[in-house]
Scaffold this active site. Structure first.
Site, mmCIF file in Angstrom:
data_model
loop_
_atom_site.group_PDB
_atom_site.id
_atom_site.type_symbol
_atom_site.label_atom_id
_atom_site.label_comp_id
_atom_site.label_asym_id
_atom_site.label_seq_id
_atom_site.Cartn_x
_atom_site.Cartn_y
_atom_site.Cartn_z
ATOM 1 N N SER A 41 -2.596 -12.199 4.790
ATOM 2 C CA SER A 41 -3.154 -10.851 4.598
ATOM 3 C C SER A 41 -3.654 -10.188 5.884
ATOM 4 C CB SER A 41 -4.284 -10.890 3.583
ATOM 5 O OG SER A 41 -3.764 -11.092 2.301
ATOM 6 N N LYS A 44 -1.825 -7.176 6.832
ATOM 7 C CA LYS A 44 -2.050 -5.868 6.174
ATOM 8 C C LYS A 44 -2.672 -4.864 7.141
ATOM 9 C CE LYS A 44 -2.739 -8.048 1.636
ATOM 10 N NZ LYS A 44 -3.797 -8.603 0.740
ATOM 11 N N TYR A 169 7.029 -7.182 2.534
ATOM 12 C CA TYR A 169 5.673 -7.723 2.383
ATOM 13 C C TYR A 169 5.646 -9.244 2.596
ATOM 14 C CZ TYR A 169 1.278 -9.079 0.233
ATOM 15 O OH TYR A 169 0.049 -9.645 0.010
ATOM 16 N N TYR A 221 -12.153 -8.891 0.671
ATOM 17 C CA TYR A 221 -12.049 -8.673 -0.791
ATOM 18 C C TYR A 221 -13.413 -8.740 -1.455
ATOM 19 C CZ TYR A 221 -7.530 -9.984 0.969
ATOM 20 O OH TYR A 221 -6.416 -10.068 1.735
ATOM 21 N N VAL A 239 -4.796 -16.005 3.606
ATOM 22 C CA VAL A 239 -4.818 -17.322 2.944
ATOM 23 C C VAL A 239 -4.157 -18.425 3.773
ATOM 24 C CG1 VAL A 239 -5.096 -16.529 0.563
ATOM 25 C CG2 VAL A 239 -2.791 -16.798 1.516
HETATM 26 O O1 DON Z 1 0.339 -11.951 -1.202
HETATM 27 C C1 DON Z 1 -0.260 -13.012 -1.113
HETATM 28 O O2 DON Z 1 -0.809 -13.535 -2.074
HETATM 29 C C2 DON Z 1 -0.327 -13.678 0.249
HETATM 30 N N1 DON Z 1 0.915 -13.509 0.944
HETATM 31 C C3 DON Z 1 -1.421 -13.090 1.073
HETATM 32 C C4 DON Z 1 -2.766 -13.110 0.374
HETATM 33 C C5 DON Z 1 -3.895 -13.276 1.311
HETATM 34 O O3 DON Z 1 -3.744 -13.661 2.440
HETATM 35 C C6 DON Z 1 -5.266 -13.036 0.759
HETATM 36 N N2 DON Z 1 -6.291 -13.271 1.777
HETATM 37 N N3 DON Z 1 -7.180 -13.950 1.977
#
Ligand code: DON
Length: 285
Positions: A41, A44, A169, A221, A239
């Site tokens: 993320s 983003k 994405y 978040y 993540v």
């Molecule tokens: O879309 C997802 O679930 C992962 N590629 C990225 C989510 C993420 O990194 C949330 N952050 N802490």
């Protein structure tokens, strides 16, 4: 670890690394600094910066909101409840997928290349590339993101081809870095768009302010409020275990530790940022 992306289950839960770049381009690193991990993320922030450059604030914020949520990063719930069907901010999954859907390129491959190019300029590392195994792993198992995107298409918020948008994405989430790469990225945001390592003006000051404000309010978040109290810096987590934190005008900090809390944020990363922020009096919030 983020085992919902099977390929991430193999990361070392005990790895811990930190890097700092100051406004003069001096780099410090400690811990497992050679560990490579995927941005997830944190990417983003890059696609949002690119969208703001290409489309401007008015257009971007007609498609996504600018307010925090107290919901998990991949939550479906509010998309249906809000009558505009606009994701609340560009840093939750739904918002980031919408951002990718409005990037003004002819095909998804070009859109991804533009995001990757922006990642390379912000980090000053022309070799930043996707981790193919992590990309394919998420593409195969990413049904939650698929459901967010198809819902947004059904209500007209996304008009582009859903699988093509998701491909951009998933690829950007799999961009692979070290903490040093992310310290440079964070320092560039801190220095109002000037990459202190390469000297390049990558982003206008106004965009950096917007991005930092969203990081401060939405970057972790439903953990953003607690993080603001503990660390007091604009930040963005992923993540993969990474977190970038910005000390505006002074430095960028990046940490990585793959063990995550319930909000999907690095446990050791937050603890380390809290100690660094306290010890050096860095908090700005
Ligand atoms: O879309 C997802 O679930 C992962 N590629 C990225 C989510 C993420 O990194 C949330 N952050 N802490």
């Amino acid at each position: 670890m983020a085992t919902y992306i099977p390929e991430l289950a193999g990361s070392d839960p005990n790895a811990l690394a930190v890097s700092v770049m100051d406004g003069g381009g001096h780099l410090l690193e400690a811990g497992d600094r050679d560990v490579r991990f995927t941005m997830q993320s944190i990417s983003k922030v890059i696609s949002l910066s690119l969208a703001l450059m290409e489309l401007g604030e008015t257009e971007v914020f007609s498609k996504v909101g600018m307010d925090p949520t107290a919901d998990p990063f991949n939550s479906v719930m509010r998309l249906e409840m809000v009558s505009s069907h606009v994701p609340q901010n560009p840093l939750i999954n739904a918002g980031a997928i919408v951002i990718d859907s409005i990037l003004p390129y002819d095909d998804p491959q070009r859109a991804f290349f533009a995001v990757r190019e922006m990642a390379r300029r912000l980090t000053g590392n022309p070799e930043i590339c996707e981790n193919e195994a992590v990309y394919l792993s998420e593409k195969r198992t990413g049904d939650r993101n698929r459901s967010l995107a198809y819902f947004l298409k059904s209500v007209g918020t996304i008009t582009a081809d859903v699988e093509a948008v998701l491909d951009v994405y998933f690829r950007q989430c799999s961009l692979e870095v070290t903490v040093a790469d992310l310290a440079v990225l964070s320092a560039t945001l801190s220095m109002d768009g000037r990459n202190p390592m390469t000297g390049e003006m990558v982003l206008p000051r106004k965009i950096c302010r917007t991005v930092r404000a969203l990081m401060a309010t939405c970057g972790l978040y439903d953990g953003s409020g607690a993080f603001a109290m503990k660390v007091g810096l604009p930040a963005k987590s992923g993540v993969g275990g990474g977190i970038i934190a910005s000390v505006p005008g002074i430095m960028g900090i990046a940490v990585c530790g793959p063990s995550l809390d319930n909000q999907g944020n690095s446990i050791a990363g937050i603890a380390l940022l809290e100690r660094i922020s306290d010890e050096f009096g860095l908090r700005v919030l």
